[in-house]
Design a protein around this motif. Structure first.
Motif, PDB file in Angstrom:
ATOM      1  N   ILE A  72     -33.532  72.012  82.544  1.00 40.33           N
ATOM      2  CA  ILE A  72     -33.643  71.028  81.479  1.00 40.33           C
ATOM      3  C   ILE A  72     -34.813  70.318  81.125  1.00 40.33           C
ATOM      4  O   ILE A  72     -35.199  70.054  80.018  1.00 40.33           O
ATOM      5  CB  ILE A  72     -32.409  69.811  81.824  1.00 40.33           C
ATOM      6  N   GLU A  73     -35.935  70.235  82.256  1.00 43.33           N
ATOM      7  CA  GLU A  73     -37.047  69.527  82.018  1.00 43.33           C
ATOM      8  C   GLU A  73     -37.675  70.528  80.984  1.00 43.33           C
ATOM      9  O   GLU A  73     -38.558  70.029  80.188  1.00 43.33           O
ATOM     10  CB  GLU A  73     -37.689  69.404  83.336  1.00 43.33           C
ATOM     11  N   LEU A  74     -37.624  71.960  81.449  1.00 46.82           N
ATOM     12  CA  LEU A  74     -38.503  72.710  80.423  1.00 46.82           C
ATOM     13  C   LEU A  74     -38.072  72.719  79.032  1.00 46.82           C
ATOM     14  O   LEU A  74     -38.823  73.030  78.046  1.00 46.82           O
ATOM     15  CB  LEU A  74     -38.547  74.192  81.029  1.00 46.82           C
ATOM     16  N   VAL A  75     -36.745  72.738  78.815  1.00 48.63           N
ATOM     17  CA  VAL A  75     -35.817  72.819  77.541  1.00 48.63           C
ATOM     18  C   VAL A  75     -36.657  71.634  76.620  1.00 48.63           C
ATOM     19  O   VAL A  75     -37.023  71.629  75.566  1.00 48.63           O
ATOM     20  CB  VAL A  75     -34.609  73.102  77.503  1.00 48.63           C
ATOM     21  N   VAL A  76     -36.658  70.598  77.340  1.00 50.42           N
ATOM     22  CA  VAL A  76     -36.896  69.170  76.569  1.00 50.42           C
ATOM     23  C   VAL A  76     -38.521  69.034  76.493  1.00 50.42           C
ATOM     24  O   VAL A  76     -39.081  68.952  75.336  1.00 50.42           O
ATOM     25  CB  VAL A  76     -36.482  67.748  77.519  1.00 50.42           C
ATOM     26  N   ASP A  77     -39.193  69.433  77.592  1.00 48.29           N
ATOM     27  CA  ASP A  77     -40.758  69.387  77.392  1.00 48.29           C
ATOM     28  C   ASP A  77     -41.394  70.233  76.327  1.00 48.29           C
ATOM     29  O   ASP A  77     -42.493  70.119  75.891  1.00 48.29           O
ATOM     30  CB  ASP A  77     -41.242  69.492  78.760  1.00 48.29           C
ATOM     31  N   LEU A  78     -40.583  71.511  76.400  1.00 52.34           N
ATOM     32  CA  LEU A  78     -41.209  72.515  75.300  1.00 52.34           C
ATOM     33  C   LEU A  78     -40.518  72.281  73.846  1.00 52.34           C
ATOM     34  O   LEU A  78     -40.811  73.164  72.907  1.00 52.34           O
ATOM     35  CB  LEU A  78     -40.856  73.790  75.820  1.00 52.34           C
ATOM     36  N   GLY A  79     -39.713  71.233  73.847  1.00 58.04           N
ATOM     37  CA  GLY A  79     -39.141  71.182  72.346  1.00 58.04           C
ATOM     38  C   GLY A  79     -37.969  72.026  71.987  1.00 58.04           C
ATOM     39  O   GLY A  79     -37.741  72.129  70.720  1.00 58.04           O
ATOM     40  N   LEU A  80     -37.253  72.481  72.988  1.00 60.07           N
ATOM     41  CA  LEU A  80     -36.290  73.345  72.607  1.00 60.07           C
ATOM     42  C   LEU A  80     -35.069  72.928  72.439  1.00 60.07           C
ATOM     43  O   LEU A  80     -34.066  73.499  71.865  1.00 60.07           O
ATOM     44  CB  LEU A  80     -36.408  74.512  73.393  1.00 60.07           C
ATOM     45  N   ALA A  81     -34.788  71.645  72.906  1.00 55.84           N
ATOM     46  CA  ALA A  81     -33.569  71.215  72.864  1.00 55.84           C
ATOM     47  C   ALA A  81     -32.729  71.106  71.547  1.00 55.84           C
ATOM     48  O   ALA A  81     -31.753  71.454  71.305  1.00 55.84           O
ATOM     49  CB  ALA A  81     -33.463  69.638  73.519  1.00 55.84           C
ATOM     50  N   PRO A  82     -33.554  70.561  70.510  1.00 56.01           N
ATOM     51  CA  PRO A  82     -32.887  70.593  69.128  1.00 56.01           C
ATOM     52  C   PRO A  82     -32.768  72.029  68.600  1.00 56.01           C
ATOM     53  O   PRO A  82     -31.417  72.322  67.949  1.00 56.01           O
ATOM     54  CB  PRO A  82     -34.085  70.085  68.029  1.00 56.01           C
ATOM     55  N   ALA A  83     -33.342  73.157  68.853  1.00 55.91           N
ATOM     56  CA  ALA A  83     -32.928  74.361  68.327  1.00 55.91           C
ATOM     57  C   ALA A  83     -31.743  74.829  69.102  1.00 55.91           C
ATOM     58  O   ALA A  83     -30.988  75.460  68.565  1.00 55.91           O
ATOM     59  CB  ALA A  83     -33.928  75.360  68.678  1.00 55.91           C
ATOM     60  N   LEU A  84     -31.541  74.512  70.418  1.00 50.78           N
ATOM     61  CA  LEU A  84     -30.557  74.984  71.244  1.00 50.78           C
ATOM     62  C   LEU A  84     -29.322  74.178  70.866  1.00 50.78           C
ATOM     63  O   LEU A  84     -28.013  74.499  71.357  1.00 50.78           O
ATOM     64  CB  LEU A  84     -30.984  74.808  72.650  1.00 50.78           C
ATOM     65  N   SER A  85     -29.378  73.096  70.223  1.00 51.92           N
ATOM     66  CA  SER A  85     -28.079  72.184  70.075  1.00 51.92           C
ATOM     67  C   SER A  85     -27.672  72.331  68.408  1.00 51.92           C
ATOM     68  O   SER A  85     -26.734  71.737  68.345  1.00 51.92           O
ATOM     69  CB  SER A  85     -28.524  70.712  70.078  1.00 51.92           C
ATOM     70  N   GLN A  86     -28.259  73.043  67.734  1.00 48.95           N
ATOM     71  CA  GLN A  86     -27.966  73.475  66.320  1.00 48.95           C
ATOM     72  C   GLN A  86     -26.462  74.128  66.367  1.00 48.95           C
ATOM     73  O   GLN A  86     -26.469  74.859  67.383  1.00 48.95           O
ATOM     74  CB  GLN A  86     -29.085  74.135  65.442  1.00 48.95           C
ATOM     75  N   ASN A  87     -26.097  74.358  64.951  1.00 47.37           N
ATOM     76  CA  ASN A  87     -24.997  75.357  65.025  1.00 47.37           C
ATOM     77  C   ASN A  87     -25.360  76.638  65.092  1.00 47.37           C
ATOM     78  O   ASN A  87     -26.494  76.938  65.163  1.00 47.37           O
ATOM     79  CB  ASN A  87     -24.375  74.932  63.482  1.00 47.37           C
ATOM     80  N   GLY A  88     -24.364  77.372  65.339  1.00 48.27           N
ATOM     81  CA  GLY A  88     -24.662  78.840  65.692  1.00 48.27           C
ATOM     82  C   GLY A  88     -24.506  79.190  67.101  1.00 48.27           C
ATOM     83  O   GLY A  88     -24.842  78.301  67.914  1.00 48.27           O
ATOM     84  N   GLN A  89     -23.850  79.985  67.533  1.00 52.25           N
ATOM     85  CA  GLN A  89     -23.318  80.468  68.830  1.00 52.25           C
ATOM     86  C   GLN A  89     -24.449  81.028  69.514  1.00 52.25           C
ATOM     87  O   GLN A  89     -25.262  82.105  69.050  1.00 52.25           O
ATOM     88  CB  GLN A  89     -22.210  81.374  68.973  1.00 52.25           C
ATOM     89  N   LEU A  90     -24.499  80.493  70.851  1.00 52.95           N
ATOM     90  CA  LEU A  90     -25.500  81.080  71.677  1.00 52.95           C
ATOM     91  C   LEU A  90     -24.883  81.250  73.178  1.00 52.95           C
ATOM     92  O   LEU A  90     -24.166  80.718  73.333  1.00 52.95           O
ATOM     93  CB  LEU A  90     -26.664  80.018  72.069  1.00 52.95           C
ATOM     94  N   THR A  91     -25.702  82.074  74.062  1.00 53.15           N
ATOM     95  CA  THR A  91     -25.088  82.343  75.172  1.00 53.15           C
ATOM     96  C   THR A  91     -26.569  82.095  76.044  1.00 53.15           C
ATOM     97  O   THR A  91     -27.806  82.472  75.770  1.00 53.15           O
ATOM     98  CB  THR A  91     -24.774  83.754  75.355  1.00 53.15           C
ATOM     99  N   VAL A  92     -26.518  81.102  77.147  1.00 51.05           N
ATOM    100  CA  VAL A  92     -27.495  80.898  77.992  1.00 51.05           C
ATOM    101  C   VAL A  92     -27.205  81.635  79.394  1.00 51.05           C
ATOM    102  O   VAL A  92     -26.358  81.317  80.038  1.00 51.05           O
ATOM    103  CB  VAL A  92     -27.670  79.531  78.117  1.00 51.05           C
ATOM    104  N   PHE A  93     -28.174  81.988  79.884  1.00 51.42           N
ATOM    105  CA  PHE A  93     -28.100  82.531  81.323  1.00 51.42           C
ATOM    106  C   PHE A  93     -29.198  81.363  82.135  1.00 51.42           C
ATOM    107  O   PHE A  93     -30.381  81.512  82.157  1.00 51.42           O
ATOM    108  CB  PHE A  93     -28.759  83.935  81.436  1.00 51.42           C
ATOM    109  N   ALA A  94     -28.615  80.551  82.712  1.00 49.21           N
ATOM    110  CA  ALA A  94     -29.169  79.334  83.320  1.00 49.21           C
ATOM    111  C   ALA A  94     -29.512  79.572  84.742  1.00 49.21           C
ATOM    112  O   ALA A  94     -28.597  79.487  85.713  1.00 49.21           O
ATOM    113  CB  ALA A  94     -28.109  78.203  83.167  1.00 49.21           C
ATOM    114  N   PRO A  95     -30.893  79.633  84.845  1.00 44.35           N
ATOM    115  CA  PRO A  95     -31.540  79.792  86.264  1.00 44.35           C
ATOM    116  C   PRO A  95     -31.232  78.318  87.237  1.00 44.35           C
ATOM    117  O   PRO A  95     -31.344  77.527  86.363  1.00 44.35           O
ATOM    118  CB  PRO A  95     -32.837  80.206  86.188  1.00 44.35           C
ATOM    119  N   THR A  96     -31.165  78.355  88.126  1.00 42.70           N
ATOM    120  CA  THR A  96     -30.947  76.981  89.085  1.00 42.70           C
ATOM    121  C   THR A  96     -32.202  76.913  89.423  1.00 42.70           C
ATOM    122  O   THR A  96     -33.125  77.377  89.507  1.00 42.70           O
ATOM    123  CB  THR A  96     -30.076  77.619  90.395  1.00 42.70           C
ATOM    124  N   ASP A  97     -32.155  75.670  90.035  1.00 41.68           N
ATOM    125  CA  ASP A  97     -33.646  75.125  90.491  1.00 41.68           C
ATOM    126  C   ASP A  97     -34.176  75.759  91.443  1.00 41.68           C
ATOM    127  O   ASP A  97     -35.437  76.177  91.743  1.00 41.68           O
ATOM    128  CB  ASP A  97     -33.324  73.618  91.087  1.00 41.68           C
TER     129      ASP A  97
END
Length: 172
Positions: free
Chosen positions: A54-79
């Motif tokens: 979450i820190e990386l997504v926010v700090d790298l400015g990716l949150a808006p792109a990942l929140s837009q319309n359009g289906q995505l699949t995320v492979f989320a690594p743990t801490d």
């Protein structure tokens, strides 16, 4: 497995219930992948397990792109997965990794965890490769992707996709 999925869903629903009164005058919005990840990270069996992602997504400015319309699949690594990578790199945090590798390289790694389209586990395990948002292909072999085990599947983000939890950081 069903308990984990139920906990993820409950966390996402709790986010909606808690935020509901504050947003009562605004049109209802289903949770996005980012919203669900934050909810799962806040409560339940995986609370605090996705701080780095979450820190990386926010700090790298990716949150808006990942929140837009359009289906995505995320492979989320743990801490824990990020900690293992940071240890191998000789750094101890996302900030140190960004300083050592640069934002573009780290953004490339984060985008290598996201694919266009909504891919449930049944679709993933029958694939041999998946094109990720950074343009590279991740190789799938049963319940692994690029050697990382897919440990939780099909966490639904009603607005725009699916999350699968992996036990290692995927590297392009």
């Amino acid at each position: 497995m069903r308990r984990l999925i139920a906990a993820f869903t409950a966390g996402a629903l709790a986010l909606g219930i808690i935020a509901g009164p504050a947003l009562a005058k605004q049109p209802a919005k289903s949770p996005t992948i980012v919203d669900v990840a934050i909810a799962v990270n806040s409560d339940g069996p995986f609370a605090g397990s996705f701080d780095t992602l979450i820190e990386l997504v926010v700090d790298l400015g990716l949150a808006p792109a990942l929140s837009q319309n359009g289906q995505l699949t995320v492979f989320a690594p743990t801490d824990d997965a990020f900690d293992a990578l940071f240890s191998a790199l000789g750094v101890s945090s996302a900030d140190e990794a960004r300083a050592a590798l640069g934002d573009d390289a780290v953004r490339n790694v984060v985008l290598y965890h996201v694919a266009k389209g909504e891919r449930y586990a049944a679709d993933v395990v029958t694939s041999s490769q998946i094109r990720m948002l950074n343009g590279d292909f991740a190789m799938v072999d049963g319940a692994t992707i690029d050697g990382a085990n897919i440990i939780v599947t099909d966490v639904d983000a009603p607005t725009n996709g699916i999350i699968h939890v992996v036990d290692a950081v995927l590297l392009p």
